[in-house]
Each structure stands twice: as C-alpha cells, then as structure tokens.
Scaffold this motif. Sequence first.
Motif, short mmCIF file in Angstrom:
data_model
loop_
_atom_site.label_atom_id
_atom_site.label_comp_id
_atom_site.label_asym_id
_atom_site.label_seq_id
_atom_site.Cartn_x
_atom_site.Cartn_y
_atom_site.Cartn_z
N VAL A 21 -7.54 -8.52 -11.42
CA VAL A 21 -6.99 -7.44 -12.24
C VAL A 21 -5.47 -7.40 -12.05
O VAL A 21 -4.97 -6.83 -11.08
N PRO A 22 -4.70 -8.01 -12.97
CA PRO A 22 -3.24 -7.93 -12.86
C PRO A 22 -2.74 -6.54 -13.26
O PRO A 22 -3.24 -5.93 -14.21
N LEU A 23 -1.76 -6.04 -12.53
CA LEU A 23 -1.16 -4.74 -12.82
C LEU A 23 0.31 -4.94 -13.17
O LEU A 23 1.03 -5.63 -12.46
N GLU A 24 0.75 -4.32 -14.25
CA GLU A 24 2.16 -4.36 -14.61
C GLU A 24 2.94 -3.41 -13.70
O GLU A 24 2.41 -2.41 -13.22
N LYS A 25 4.22 -3.70 -13.49
CA LYS A 25 5.03 -2.92 -12.55
C LYS A 25 5.01 -1.43 -12.85
O LYS A 25 5.00 -0.59 -11.95
N GLY A 26 5.04 -1.10 -14.14
CA GLY A 26 5.04 0.30 -14.52
C GLY A 26 3.78 1.05 -14.13
O GLY A 26 3.75 2.28 -14.16
N ASP A 27 2.72 0.30 -13.77
CA ASP A 27 1.44 0.91 -13.40
C ASP A 27 1.20 0.90 -11.88
O ASP A 27 0.18 1.40 -11.42
N TRP A 28 2.11 0.33 -11.12
CA TRP A 28 1.88 0.20 -9.68
C TRP A 28 1.72 1.55 -9.00
O TRP A 28 0.82 1.73 -8.17
N ASP A 29 2.58 2.50 -9.31
CA ASP A 29 2.48 3.80 -8.65
C ASP A 29 1.19 4.52 -9.01
O ASP A 29 0.59 5.20 -8.17
N ALA A 30 0.74 4.37 -10.26
CA ALA A 30 -0.53 4.99 -10.66
C ALA A 30 -1.69 4.39 -9.89
O ALA A 30 -2.63 5.09 -9.49
N TRP A 31 -1.65 3.07 -9.66
CA TRP A 31 -2.73 2.44 -8.90
C TRP A 31 -2.71 2.89 -7.44
O TRP A 31 -3.75 3.18 -6.85
N LEU A 32 -1.52 2.99 -6.86
CA LEU A 32 -1.41 3.34 -5.44
C LEU A 32 -1.60 4.84 -5.18
O LEU A 32 -2.17 5.22 -4.15
N HIS A 33 -1.13 5.69 -6.09
CA HIS A 33 -1.09 7.13 -5.82
C HIS A 33 -1.96 7.96 -6.76
O HIS A 33 -2.14 9.16 -6.52
N GLY A 34 -2.47 7.37 -7.82
CA GLY A 34 -3.19 8.13 -8.83
C GLY A 34 -4.61 8.48 -8.44
O GLY A 34 -5.10 8.12 -7.37
N THR A 35 -5.28 9.18 -9.34
CA THR A 35 -6.68 9.54 -9.13
C THR A 35 -7.58 8.32 -9.36
O THR A 35 -7.14 7.29 -9.89
N ILE A 36 -8.83 8.45 -8.99
CA ILE A 36 -9.79 7.38 -9.25
C ILE A 36 -9.87 7.11 -10.74
O ILE A 36 -9.93 5.95 -11.18
N GLU A 37 -9.85 8.17 -11.55
CA GLU A 37 -9.94 8.00 -13.00
C GLU A 37 -8.72 7.23 -13.53
O GLU A 37 -8.86 6.36 -14.41
N GLN A 38 -7.54 7.54 -13.00
CA GLN A 38 -6.34 6.81 -13.42
C GLN A 38 -6.41 5.35 -13.01
O GLN A 38 -6.01 4.45 -13.75
N ARG A 46 0.84 -1.20 0.00
CA ARG A 46 0.00 0.00 0.00
C ARG A 46 0.88 1.25 0.00
O ARG A 46 2.08 1.19 0.26
N ALA A 47 0.27 2.38 -0.30
CA ALA A 47 1.00 3.64 -0.33
C ALA A 47 1.46 4.00 1.08
O ALA A 47 0.76 3.75 2.06
N ALA A 48 2.66 4.60 1.15
CA ALA A 48 3.21 5.11 2.42
C ALA A 48 3.86 6.44 2.10
O ALA A 48 5.00 6.48 1.64
N GLY A 49 3.12 7.52 2.29
CA GLY A 49 3.59 8.82 1.85
C GLY A 49 3.69 8.82 0.34
O GLY A 49 2.77 8.40 -0.36
N ALA A 50 4.84 9.24 -0.18
CA ALA A 50 5.05 9.22 -1.62
C ALA A 50 5.57 7.86 -2.09
O ALA A 50 5.71 7.64 -3.30
N GLY A 51 5.86 6.96 -1.14
CA GLY A 51 6.38 5.64 -1.48
C GLY A 51 5.35 4.55 -1.29
O GLY A 51 4.15 4.77 -1.44
#
Length: 232
Positions: free
Chosen positions: A183-200, A39-44
């Motif tokens: 729903v599998p997520l590719e590594k390049g999309d992990w930050d978008a899933w954890l930190h992005g907007t609902i739309e992202q 899960r997200a922890a600050g910006a990480g």
Amino acid sequence: MCTYYEVPGREQLVLHFGDLPEEEWRDKMSPLYRGPFLRAAGAGRRLVVGQWGMIPPNSETSVPRGKDGKRLATVNARREGIAKSWTYGGPWRRGQRCIIPAQLYVEPYWKDKVHTAWQFARADGEPWGLAGLWSEWTDPATGEVLPSYTMVTQVCDAHPLLKLMHRPDEKRPPHMQDKRTVVPLEKGDWDAWLHGTIEQAEALIQLPPVELFVHGPKEPNAKHTALSGFPS
C-alpha cells in the motif's frame, strides 16, 4: 506478498523521512533483517529501526511463531484480517501504524511457469512510503526491547499491472485470484496514516495508479527504466 525491498540512501532518508536513527540497518531488506521505519512521536514522527517481521505478543523468541510454536511469516499483513489477527490486531487497534521507506520493492512476475524478479520504483524518482504496522517485543531472557514491523497488503486482482505478479491459481477465476500488493502512501497522506483514526487509515488503502510506477526485471545495480508496455 513482498519479501524483498531496498532502503533509500541516507541522503534520501533525511530529505524525505527525517533524522537518521543511531541504530544500524540493512540496505537490502529480507525477512527478519532490521530496517528503518517512520512512526508517530507525539504530534510528530520519528525514524526508528526494527525487525521486518512482526513478533507476536507473548512470544518467547524474536523469530515469529504462532501459539502452537510453528514459524510464522509476518512481513506482510493482510488488510482484510488485521483487526482480528492475534499478531496484528493489537497494534492496529492502538493506532501503531508506520511508514516504511523503500527505494524499490520486488515481486515475482509469473510467465511461462517461471518466476522473474520484477522491481517497482516511483516514476518521479522519490522513494516509496509503504503502509505498515509496528509493535515492540521484550526479550524475556535479556529484557531487550525490540521494535518490529510489517507491511500492509491489499488485493490487486483488478490492477492492470500488479495482477500480473505471482503465480495464478488455476482453480480461481481472474477476478478472485487474491493477488496481493503493498500500500503506497503519498506524502500528503502520511500524517493521516500515522495520526488519524482507523476509519481515516482504512480510506488510504487504495490501489496505486499505473502512472506512478517505473518497473522492469530486477538486475544487480541496474538503473530503473520505464517500460513502454506491461509484461506479457
């Protein structure tokens, strides 16, 4: 819906997901077992351990139950109803999205009116990062804070492989079976899933390509072997 998966080994977890949490977890996961999730922890981001099966708000027990007291199955969250769900709506709106490490997961393949446990791993040998939601529940009796999580699922009626899983509904046409998959997520999309907007995040809920899978009947301690064709 997925009700069994296996957590990657410790070395794989560190390599792909980060430092290991101090809490213990199960390697072979079934509902209400405790497993690791990212899960997200600050910006990480940070690996933590929680119960697989999200606990609804204001629950008196860690075993998920509805407002009427009936037992709930909360290991999978249908993406179509997440936003309005009593259990999942709050975490979804607050952006409490997570990634669930899995070396493989299992679905029931239906053939000749018999279910066969069918396992899915990645063809590249890396672990899955499955999309999920997390929450925290405070035990009213002890004050213990227990994290919990759920896997997001999507319709896979149009997928040439995944649509073969689960018993078909004879009352529905093939394109309206409401077959479900994770729903599998590719590594390049992990930050978008954890930190992005609902739309992202919503844009990342996509059916995976067939080429991503190595799959076959689940056997104890068996290696994953690619099949030359789909089950028939």
